[in-house]
Design a protein around this motif. Structure first.
Motif, PDB file in Angstrom:
ATOM      1  N   GLY A   1       0.823  -1.198   0.000  1.00 47.23           N
ATOM      2  CA  GLY A   1       0.000   0.000   0.000  1.00 47.23           C
ATOM      3  C   GLY A   1       0.854   1.243   0.000  1.00 47.23           C
ATOM      4  N   LEU A   2       0.257   2.372   0.382  1.00 47.41           N
ATOM      5  CA  LEU A   2       0.965   3.649   0.324  1.00 47.41           C
ATOM      6  C   LEU A   2       2.186   3.665   1.233  1.00 47.41           C
ATOM      7  N   GLY A   3       2.091   2.950   2.359  1.00 45.89           N
ATOM      8  CA  GLY A   3       3.213   2.934   3.284  1.00 45.89           C
ATOM      9  C   GLY A   3       4.220   1.837   3.020  1.00 45.89           C
ATOM     10  N   GLN A   4       3.989   1.033   1.993  1.00 48.05           N
ATOM     11  CA  GLN A   4       4.910  -0.061   1.673  1.00 48.05           C
ATOM     12  C   GLN A   4       4.775  -0.403   0.201  1.00 48.05           C
ATOM     13  N   HIS A   5       5.826  -0.173  -0.537  1.00 43.85           N
ATOM     14  CA  HIS A   5       5.786  -0.406  -1.976  1.00 43.85           C
ATOM     15  C   HIS A   5       5.992  -1.881  -2.275  1.00 43.85           C
ATOM     16  N   PRO A   6       5.411  -2.390  -3.396  1.00 42.22           N
ATOM     17  CA  PRO A   6       5.577  -3.809  -3.730  1.00 42.22           C
ATOM     18  C   PRO A   6       7.004  -4.108  -4.195  1.00 42.22           C
ATOM     19  N   GLU A   7       7.450  -5.314  -3.900  1.00 42.52           N
ATOM     20  CA  GLU A   7       8.776  -5.719  -4.358  1.00 42.52           C
ATOM     21  C   GLU A   7       8.773  -5.995  -5.859  1.00 42.52           C
ATOM     22  N   LYS A   8       7.623  -6.439  -6.385  1.00 48.49           N
ATOM     23  CA  LYS A   8       7.485  -6.670  -7.819  1.00 48.49           C
ATOM     24  C   LYS A   8       6.724  -5.508  -8.443  1.00 48.49           C
ATOM     25  N   ASP A   9       6.981  -5.267  -9.720  1.00 45.54           N
ATOM     26  CA  ASP A   9       6.260  -4.204 -10.417  1.00 45.54           C
ATOM     27  C   ASP A   9       4.765  -4.510 -10.430  1.00 45.54           C
ATOM     28  N   ASP A  10       3.965  -3.538 -10.080  1.00 44.95           N
ATOM     29  CA  ASP A  10       2.507  -3.681 -10.080  1.00 44.95           C
ATOM     30  C   ASP A  10       1.926  -2.320 -10.400  1.00 44.95           C
ATOM     31  N   PHE A  11       1.035  -2.271 -11.387  1.00 46.92           N
ATOM     32  CA  PHE A  11       0.496  -0.975 -11.804  1.00 46.92           C
ATOM     33  C   PHE A  11      -0.464  -0.400 -10.768  1.00 46.92           C
ATOM     34  N   ARG A  12      -0.920  -1.212  -9.837  1.00 45.13           N
ATOM     35  CA  ARG A  12      -1.870  -0.745  -8.831  1.00 45.13           C
ATOM     36  C   ARG A  12      -1.136  -0.043  -7.688  1.00 45.13           C
TER      37      ARG A  12
ATOM     38  N   VAL B   1      -1.386  -9.736  14.519  1.00 45.80           N
ATOM     39  CA  VAL B   1      -0.449 -10.664  13.905  1.00 45.80           C
ATOM     40  C   VAL B   1      -0.331 -10.318  12.424  1.00 45.80           C
ATOM     41  N   GLN B   2       0.908 -10.086  11.956  1.00 43.94           N
ATOM     42  CA  GLN B   2       1.159  -9.766  10.550  1.00 43.94           C
ATOM     43  C   GLN B   2       2.151 -10.796  10.000  1.00 43.94           C
ATOM     44  N   ILE B   3       1.732 -11.477   8.950  1.00 42.99           N
ATOM     45  CA  ILE B   3       2.465 -12.613   8.398  1.00 42.99           C
ATOM     46  C   ILE B   3       2.950 -12.254   6.996  1.00 42.99           C
ATOM     47  N   PRO B   4       4.178 -12.600   6.636  1.00 40.27           N
ATOM     48  CA  PRO B   4       4.651 -12.314   5.270  1.00 40.27           C
ATOM     49  C   PRO B   4       3.777 -13.030   4.236  1.00 40.27           C
ATOM     50  N   THR B   5       3.482 -12.354   3.148  1.00 40.79           N
ATOM     51  CA  THR B   5       2.758 -12.987   2.050  1.00 40.79           C
ATOM     52  C   THR B   5       3.381 -12.565   0.727  1.00 40.79           C
ATOM     53  N   PRO B   6       3.568 -13.506  -0.214  1.00 39.48           N
ATOM     54  CA  PRO B   6       4.173 -13.172  -1.496  1.00 39.48           C
ATOM     55  C   PRO B   6       3.187 -12.612  -2.507  1.00 39.48           C
TER      56      PRO B   6
END
Length: 492
Positions: free
Chosen positions: A247-258, A341-346
């Motif tokens: 989201g706005l506070g965390q950019h995606p590691e992969k390119d995503d137009f959203r 609880v926050q879990i990593p998700t790919p």
């Protein structure tokens, strides 16, 4: 099974009948149902399972033209354990039996002769919230103790659960499940529906009463009585489960137009001392568990505050229409903590966010433990503080003429101030950073575009392998005028 109730009048059936069954189960050893589904159902994926529909002519209460209608989920995919479903009428209690011929299986090839008595996987309730001419799906129970609901102009997103046991503990999580439901047949003028549920698991049983009232905000009142068969490490009450990918506070590691992909963007808590706290969600690189201790909590929820289509740019999944879920405890919940609880998700296919209440004192074994609460499924006017609240959190590298590796954060506060706390008297930003961070700069400006205030921070992380915890709020004079922004910057 309630054999003695099959011919009893409806007035003889209430929460105490379900509670009696839960108490009986707690004094017995747990027995997992022995059910074997045909391979063609067990091997279904999500797409093929979603092709199976309950036939319209078989929908419960449709012929009676009642305000609510009910249809049922078939067994298959992950949902291989049976759920008994009953209707309660003035004539008594009637079990609704599974009939494989009541379903349309789409393109799936299923041998109906193999489907004798596997039971339903769950149920869904329909009611006209968006149009007077069509009944919309407003509530679904499917899988373990999961349920989710919808209000006006909402799309399914986060879920609630009946109970969470040992979430995020090394011993492994236990997933209680609803094994039986009782639907009280409504009257033609009813605007609410009563459902009873029986919960069972290796270490807990429970009786639940749900009162569903669909609307702009769909409201569910939940009353529960639990019994523990054996000791649990952690008991999570009123659990909520959601997804945060980026989201706005965390950019995606992969390119995503959203610009963002999430069902919820923050945890909101109304503490027992009347403070409001906002914790923006993150997708961490490793498991992240945090909590907020309080006594007599006034409310908490996983919220979706970003509400414009341009926030997500996804015309198919429509994340801006996903509901927030706000939990309001009833009665005295005592001392405990709201745990996140926050879990990593790919990717976005996994629910990786859980929030719930953990009481400080666990109930004694095989002793009744009562609690009740309300859940509001909200969209346009989600529950938030009466004055300033956090609209968004922005994260990036700090801007300087020479790169110093600093990190920048921008927190936008919006809302209306009253009297002396108006724009004319500029608020002051209060900021704290833990020992792993060094605050280099902070600035507060009035945001003419929104009418709110933007607080910008620039900081350095001292150890990149450790998180940084920050807090910020606004005050006018000696009075706090905003909720508390509580942020975890995960390890780099």
């Amino acid at each position: 099974m309630f054999f003695g109730l099959l011919s009893a009048p409806v007035s003889a059936f209430d929460f105490h009948d379900v509670e009696h069954r839960a108490r009986q189960l707690a004094n017995q050893s747990f027995k997992k149902p022995d059910v074997t589904l045909p391979q063609e159902l067990r091997s279904l994926d999500s797409e093929h399972y979603s092709q199976i529909h309950y036939k319209k002519e078989r929908i419960l209460w449709r012929d009676a033209k009642l305000p609510f209608e009910v249809d049922f989920y078939p067994p298959g995919w992950h949902f291989d354990l049976p759920v008994r479903i009953n209707e309660v009428t003035a004539q008594g209690v009637r079990e609704i039996h599974f009939n494989p011929k009541d379903f349309d299986y789409g393109t799936n090839k299923v041998d109906l002769d193999k489907l004798h008595g596997p039971g339903f996987a769950g149920l869904r309730i329909r009611y006209p919230v968006n149009s007077t001419t069509r009944k919309d799906e407003v509530l679904s129970f499917l899988g373990a103790s999961y349920f989710r609901a919808l209000g006006k102009d909402q799309r399914y997103g986060l879920s609630a659960r009946g109970l969470a046991i040992d979430t995020a503990l090394g011993t492994g999580e236990e997933f209680p499940r609803f094994v039986e439901f009782w639907l009280l047949r409504p009257q033609a003028s009813d605007k609410r529906l009563i459902i009873y549920g029986l919960l069972d698991s290796p270490r807990a049983t429970g009786a639940y009463r749900f009162v569903l009232q669909p609307g702009v905000d769909t409201v569910m009142d939940v009353s529960a009585r639990l019994y523990l068969r054996s000791t649990v490490g952690k008991l999570g009450l009123a659990p909520l489960t959601s997804m945060f990918y980026f989201g706005l506070g965390q950019h995606p590691e992969k390119d995503d137009f959203r610009p963002a992909v999430h069902d919820s963007d923050g945890l909101s808590i109304h503490m027992g001392n009347d403070q409001w706290i906002w914790r923006p969600l993150v997708n961490p690189k490793r498991l992240l568990v945090t909590s907020f201790s309080t006594t007599h909590p006034l409310g908490f929820g996983l919220m979706q505050r970003q509400r414009d289509f341009s926030d997500y740019e996804d015309p198919v999944l429509r994340y801006e229409l996903r509901p927030s879920a706000w939990v309001e405890p009833k009665g005295n919940w005592g001392a405990g903590r709201v745990e996140l609880v926050q879990i990593p998700t790919p990717d976005e296919t996994n629910d990786n966010i859980v929030a719930y209440w953990v009481p400080d004192k666990l109930p004694a074994l095989k002793t009744a433990y009562d609690f009740s609460y309300r859940i509001l499924w909200q969209k346009d006017k989600g529950t938030r503080p009466p004055e300033l609240w956090v609209a968004q959190t922005l994260l990036g590298r700090g801007y300087t003429h020479t790169s110093d590796g600093s990190i920048s954060l921008a927190i936008d506060f919006e809302g209306k101030l009253s009297g002396k706390d108006s724009v004319e008297s500029k608020p002051e930003g209060l900021v704290s950073v833990d020992a792993n961070g060094k605050l280099l700069e902070q600035k507060l400006i009035h945001n003419e575009a929104t009418g709110g205030w933007r607080l910008t921070l620039r900081l350095q992380r001292l150890d990149a392998n450790k998180p940084v915890e920050l807090r910020a709020s606004l005050r006018s004079g000696d009075k706090g005028i905003s909720e508390i922004w509580s942020y975890i910057l995960p390890p780099d």
